[in-house]
Structure formats: structure tokens, C-alpha cells
Design an enzyme around this catalytic site. Structure first.
Site, short mmCIF file in Angstrom:
data_model
loop_
_atom_site.label_atom_id
_atom_site.label_comp_id
_atom_site.label_asym_id
_atom_site.label_seq_id
_atom_site.Cartn_x
_atom_site.Cartn_y
_atom_site.Cartn_z
N SER A 294 44.45 34.78 46.95
CA SER A 294 45.06 35.80 45.79
C SER A 294 44.88 37.17 45.99
CB SER A 294 44.11 35.46 44.29
OG SER A 294 42.74 35.57 44.39
N ASN B 121 49.58 39.28 40.72
CA ASN B 121 48.30 40.10 40.53
C ASN B 121 48.35 41.83 40.34
OD1 ASN B 121 46.25 38.20 39.86
ND2 ASN B 121 46.14 37.52 42.08
#
Length: 514
Positions: free
Chosen positions: A124, A195
Site C-alpha cells: 500500500s 492513499n
């Protein structure tokens, strides 16, 4: 990379945790063979048990046929040795977020799998290019970022590293669709799409709280009831957990070399240090009892029993778009503003700034700050279930009470906040849209993928670029420019993407000639 891998059948998954299990579930249910490995044999057994329980629950609820469940579980192969993955056409690693560990794993896998097997990382936050740098064949390394919980979060980021073969990414895009999810494509940049874009709401919400403009609960309520978001920033951080979100905020800030737009807040750092992680710890920005949020009382919420004050009201015409919307609302509430060019000496003065604070607006227009109340008119005043008012530090209490009674006369909640450039909803929506514009400007992803990734990955009511068009790109540019001037903080620099589309009257979702 062979085009044959557009039809991947066998998938190796390294990591038996929540992400590995989730990926395995959607893979076996979509007809793929899964070879599940973890260096901890107990984790593999636990993943198997969890998958069987999940599928049994789906059968009980009538969401899955019993025979289909049995067939799907038959496609799951539990592995005790990494070498058991040798025949897979794709390996997905879902292990600890450490670059050295991922590099070491891919180095091992290269010695086991075939030369045309795709190696995908579910990272991520780590660079796909950096992970691939340790491989003899970096072209077959691609990012394949799922979101937790995998079966419910229907978006997957496919990330091309600098040396990734585009055919490998194409294969993962096709596979994602077959698994019933929506793929989005991104270049290898910090935070990828979701993100990266998600920093705007959290960091701006923290900044507003840090300035003492409003409480955590008030900020969340404004974002829900006025801006139309499902959750505000503090509810979202409590759900994710500060042990997850704060490191991501810090990582992206440093990876972009201290870019002001992504600056974290000491508020979150202190709370993380104190173990106030959110739901998982029983306390975060809110308290939780038996897993449920204890709803705090919101200050200064209007009540219909206050009665309509007899005080005269004057609306500043200096901001035509805002004043027109405000006058329409006031008429519906039974208030007829004074028609004069200037307010009478005893009138409540209402101003409608975009990006400016109440104090500077009063000063610029030569108005009495003791009688000035600012009203946020950026969002649709008729559709919102909350209205936000802002006073100067000098605003008389009686004027505040009158404004609160007027705007809450029909039972709609009213939030009273301290003086701030951009209120709450204005500055947060502007930050969200501006960050998405900058992602588009950097060509990290297409405009459609930016919107899809954020809408599905973060649960926003619209993709950020579509949201910008809906609210009005020119209005948001005005908000940002006034905030930059009023605060002097470079975090409010308007993106070139936003500026140029306002100048040329283009939608934010259109790339144009580049």
C-alpha cells in the site's frame, strides 16, 4: 511478457493474513486455482478455517450456492513450502510492509517460478520500482493493491513500476475484472491513487482541529450533513486506526520531500503515541463502548423553539453568487433582508466569503465586526441538512444568537465555528479536489481512474474531479487562492490542472491536449 497471461488461471498467494485470505476468497469464487502459502503453518490453517467459515455464512444467508461453495473450496490448495507455488502463473505477496522482506521474497520466488510468471505486490505504500530493483527480471514485477476487506472493497490498484512490462499490468487489469472488482491503473508514485488522494481529507481535517476552529465531532458533522460525505475525517481515521493512517500520512509527506499539501499534524502523532488508535483500542477521536461510538454532544445546534428574532438583517452584495443563494434561503425562512446599499446601525450583517475569514471580509468591506456573521454558501443550501456560520472574534453574542435562531428556524442543524479561512466544508472540499487535480497533472492516473479509485476506495459521494465540477471549479479556485493569501500556507497552492481548466472552461475530468 506473454499475452497468454491475460487469462491467468493459477494464482499463488504468499501471506495468510486478512489481505491474503480476502484475495483468495474472491479468486476461488471467480474460478481460479489458489495456492496459499505462509511461512507460519498456523496462519495457513487459520486462513483455511476462516475461508470455510466465510463461505458457509454466505451459503446460510442465501448469497452463495452450497455446490458453488464446495467447488470453490476445492480450488484452494494449502502449501507448506514456497516451492509448491512453482507452477503458478501469478504470485501475489500480501506480507509485512518492509521493503527488504518483500525484495528477499521475490528473490526467492524468481528461483522457483517460471520465467514468465508475474510477481505482484499488494503493498500500500512501498515503491514497486524499488521492490523490483532486487529482481533479475524487474519487468514482471507489478503492484496489485487490494483494499480491506477485499470482498467488499471493489477497487484494485494496478501499479506500473518504471521497469514493469505493460502486458503484465494488462493481465492484472483483466484478472481483476474477472474477479468482479474494478481495476484502476497508476504510475509508481507515493500513495498510488487512493492513499495519495485520501491525504487531503485527513490532513485538512486535522489542520482545522489544530487551529481550534471546530471540534472533531463538529468537523465530521459538517462533512456529513453539509458536504454530503458518508463519514468525516475523524470517523474515518478511527475506523482505519491511527496505527495505520498516521504512518501513511508521514510516509507520503516524506516521500514527496515535505510537500506542504501532505503535511501531517502533531494531533494525530500525539494520539498515536498515547495508544488512542480508534475503534480497535476503544478510544480514538471518539469513545467506543461495545464496539459502538459514543456520540458526543455537538455545541450550538439550533433549535426551533428559540423563535424568530425581530432584528433587521442585511446581506452583503460583495460576493454575488453567495449572497444570491443566501437571500433565497432567507426568504424561505421568512426573513426579508434590508435592500439598502449599506446596513442599518442595528442590523445583523451577513457575509458569504469563499476562502476568506469573517474578520478579513469585514475589514475589506468596511463592516462593523461586532455585527458580522459569515455563512458558508459553497454547498447547496437547500439540500444540506446542516448550515455553518462563522463569527469574528468581536461578534456580539446577541448577533450570534440571532443568526443561529434564523438559520435553524426550519429545524436544520446549525454549526457555529470560530473564524477561519474557508470555513470547514469549503477548505476540505477544495483540498480534496485540489489534490486529485495534482494527481491528474502529474499523470499518475487517468481522470476516470482517479474518480473511480477514490469513490470506491474511500467511499466518497463522487469522485473528486466530478465533485469539483459539481461544486464549481471556479469557486474552488477562489477558495484556494483566498486561503493561500489569508493563511500564507503553501498547502493551499492551486494545482495547475485546476487553474488551466477554469481558464479554458474545461471540465476537471477532461485531459485536453496532453
Amino acid at each position: 511478457m506473454s499475452s497468454a497471461y491475460l487469462d491467468i488461471q493459477s494464482i499463488g498467494i504468499v501471506g495468510g493474513g486478512a489481505m491474503g485470505r480476502g484475495i483468495a476468497q474472491i479468486a476461488i469464487l471467480s474460478g481460479h486455482f489458489v495456492y496459499l502459502y505462509d511461512n507460519n503453518a498456523e496462519a495457513v490453517a487459520a486462513a483455511d478455517a476462516a475461508l470455510r467459515t466465510t463461505l458457509a455464512t454466505l451459503v446460510e444467508k442465501g448469497k452463495l450456492d452450497a455446490k458453488a461453495s464446495e467447488v470453490a473450496l476445492g480450488r484452494l490448495k494449502l502449501c507448506n513450502d514456497l516451492a509448491d507455488l512453482r507452477g503458478c502463473e501469478l504470485i501475489i505477496e500480501a506480507i509485512i510492509e518492509r521493503l527488504d522482506v518483500k525484495q528477499a521474497l521475490f528473490g526467492q520466488l524468481e528461483k522457483i517460478v517460471a520465467g514468465d510468471c508475474i510477481l505482484a505486490s499488494n503493498t500500500s505504500s512501498l515503491s514497486i520500482t524499488a521492490i523490483a530493483a532486487a529482481c533479475a527480471q524487474p519487468e514482471r514485477v507489478v503492484g496489485f493493491h487490494f483494499f480491506n476487506p477485499v470482498p467488499l472493497m471493489k477497487v484494485v490498484e494496478v501499479i506500473d513500476g518504471l521497469r514493469s512490462d505493460s502486458a503484465a499490468g494488462d493481465a492484472l487489469m483483466a484478472l481483476t475484472r474477472k474477479m468482479g472488482h474494478t481495476p484502476v491503473r497508476a504510475r509508481d508514485m507515493p500513495g498510488f491513487i487512493v492513499n495519495h488522494a485520501g491525504r487531503a481529507m485527513n490532513t485538512e481535517g486535522l489542520r482545522i482541529a489544530q487551529e481550534g476552529v471546530a471540534t472533531f465531532a463538529e468537523i465530521d458533522a459538517i462533512m456529513r450533513d453539509q458536504a454530503g460525505f458518508r463519514m468525516g475525517p475523524f470517523e474515518l481515521m478511527d475506523l482505519t486506526g491511527l496505527d495505520v493512517s498516521q504512518p501513511v500520512m508521514e510516509s507520503i509527506y516524506h516521500q514527496f520531500y515535505e510537500e506542504a499539501r501532505y503535511r501531517p499534524s502533531p494531533i494525530a502523532a500525539v494520539r498515536l503515541a498515547g495508544g488512542l488508535l480508534g475503534r480497535k483500542s476503544g478510544e480514538g477521536f471518539y469513545l467506543y463502548r461495545d464496539g459502538k461510538k459514543v456520540e458526543p454532544e455537538l455545541p450550538m445546534v439550533a433549535s426551533t423553539n428559540e423563535g424568530m428574532p425581530s432584528i433587521p438583517v442585511w446581506v452583503s452584495p460583495a460576493h454575488p453568487q453567495g449572497s444570491a443563494a443566501l437571500k433565497t434561503l432567507l426568504q424561505r425562512l421568512g426573513v426579508t433582508p434590508q435592500p439598502d446599499a449599506s446596513p442599518s446601525k442595528d442590523a445583523l450583517i451577513l457575509v458569504t466569503p469563499f476562502g476568506s475569514d469573517a474578520s478579513s471580509t469585514a475589514a475589506e468591506q468596511g463592516l462593523d465586526p461586532k455585527r458580522v456573521v459569515a455563512v458558508d454558501t459553497l454547498m447547496d443550501l437547500e439540500k444540506a441538512s446542516r448550515r455553518t456560520l462563522m463569527s469574528t472574534p468581536a461578534t456580539d453574542i446577541a448577533m450570534l444568537a440571532a443568526a443561529r435562531a434564523i438559520f435553524g428556524a426550519d429545524g436544520v442543524a446549525v454549526s457555529m465555528i470560530r473564524d477561519s479561512c474557508g470555513f470547514v466544508a469549503q477548505r476540505m472540499v477544495a483540498a480534496i479536489v485540489n489534490t486529485a487535480c495534482d494527481i491528474a497533472q502529474q499523470q499518475i492516473a487517468s481522470t476516470s481512474d482517479i474518480d473511480s479509485a477514490v469513490r470506491f476506495g474511500l467511499g466518497y459521494p463522487h469522485g473528486p474531479l466530478t465533485l469539483g465540477d459539481k461544486v464549481g471549479a471556479a469557486h474552488l479556485l477562489e477558495v484556494l487562492r483566498n486561503m493561500l493569501q489569508g493563511s500564507g500556507d503553501p498547502r493551499y497552492r492551486p494545482s495547475s490542472w485546476l487553474v488551466r481548466r477554469v481558464q479554458t472552461n474545461l471540465s476537471l475530468t477532461i485531459a485536453g491536449n496532453y
